[in-house]
Design a protein around this motif. Sequence first.
Motif, mmCIF file in Angstrom:
data_model
loop_
_atom_site.group_PDB
_atom_site.id
_atom_site.type_symbol
_atom_site.label_atom_id
_atom_site.label_comp_id
_atom_site.label_asym_id
_atom_site.label_seq_id
_atom_site.Cartn_x
_atom_site.Cartn_y
_atom_site.Cartn_z
ATOM 1 N N ARG A 33 7.162 2.718 -2.867
ATOM 2 C CA ARG A 33 5.980 3.612 -2.262
ATOM 3 C C ARG A 33 5.472 4.800 -3.224
ATOM 4 O O ARG A 33 4.244 5.071 -3.216
ATOM 5 C CB ARG A 33 6.389 4.109 -0.798
ATOM 6 C CG ARG A 33 5.282 4.924 -0.061
ATOM 7 C CD ARG A 33 4.033 3.998 0.251
ATOM 8 N NE ARG A 33 4.404 2.738 0.693
ATOM 9 C CZ ARG A 33 4.487 2.321 2.274
ATOM 10 N NH1 ARG A 33 3.741 3.159 3.006
ATOM 11 N NH2 ARG A 33 4.700 0.923 2.500
ATOM 12 N N ILE B 9 1.657 5.064 -4.504
ATOM 13 C CA ILE B 9 0.675 6.123 -4.174
ATOM 14 C C ILE B 9 0.246 6.997 -5.483
ATOM 15 O O ILE B 9 -0.904 7.237 -5.912
ATOM 16 C CB ILE B 9 1.632 7.416 -3.514
ATOM 17 C CG1 ILE B 9 1.817 6.927 -1.951
ATOM 18 C CG2 ILE B 9 0.714 8.779 -3.202
ATOM 19 C CD1 ILE B 9 2.681 7.617 -1.137
ATOM 20 N N THR C 191 -7.345 13.770 -1.268
ATOM 21 C CA THR C 191 -5.871 13.096 -0.901
ATOM 22 C C THR C 191 -6.205 12.000 0.178
ATOM 23 O O THR C 191 -5.707 10.758 0.063
ATOM 24 C CB THR C 191 -4.683 13.726 -0.381
ATOM 25 O OG1 THR C 191 -5.499 14.974 0.516
ATOM 26 C CG2 THR C 191 -4.144 14.840 -1.588
ATOM 27 N N ALA D 8 -5.114 8.049 -0.499
ATOM 28 C CA ALA D 8 -4.536 7.435 0.603
ATOM 29 C C ALA D 8 -5.246 6.028 0.959
ATOM 30 O O ALA D 8 -4.410 5.151 1.142
ATOM 31 C CB ALA D 8 -4.694 8.370 1.786
ATOM 32 N N ALA E 199 -4.344 3.576 -1.766
ATOM 33 C CA ALA E 199 -3.061 3.311 -1.684
ATOM 34 C C ALA E 199 -2.814 2.377 -0.440
ATOM 35 O O ALA E 199 -1.621 1.783 -0.388
ATOM 36 C CB ALA E 199 -2.008 4.365 -1.732
ATOM 37 N N ILE F 222 1.088 10.709 2.140
ATOM 38 C CA ILE F 222 1.411 11.124 0.610
ATOM 39 C C ILE F 222 2.015 12.428 0.606
ATOM 40 O O ILE F 222 2.945 12.445 -0.192
ATOM 41 C CB ILE F 222 -0.122 11.606 0.244
ATOM 42 C CG1 ILE F 222 -0.766 10.184 0.064
ATOM 43 C CG2 ILE F 222 -0.025 12.429 -1.125
ATOM 44 C CD1 ILE F 222 -2.274 10.453 -0.441
#
Length: 117
Positions: free
Chosen positions: A14, A18, A36, A40, A43, A50
């Motif tokens: 993970r 990210i 972010t 996100a 990802a 995150i």
Amino acid sequence: MAGKSKKEELVQKRSAQILEAAARVFAQKGYHNATTKEIAAQAGVSEGTIYNYFQSKEDLLLSIPRLISETTLLPSLSQILATPITSGEEEEKLLTLVLDNAFQTLQSNVDFIKVLF
């Protein structure tokens, strides 16, 4: 030495997911323009996820080189450098392998490299 637990493997996977998304977004928009929220979305995780893995957007940026070195560069270099050298010709071949490995790592991580420069 015992292998990694499933939880450790999931955390590592993970985190890499990210970081790869962050590198793509940073490369496209620049560090300061990236959010972010965009990372996100890229990802496929929630923005809050995150922060379960990284303290800040800056932490994401500073973690990208670690990802490259831990997942790509160091494992292959370790394997190359484990080769015994008994002559100057073998030393030249080994140096060529190390340089080829570094170049291939750069080529396969263009987004990461853009972010760093």
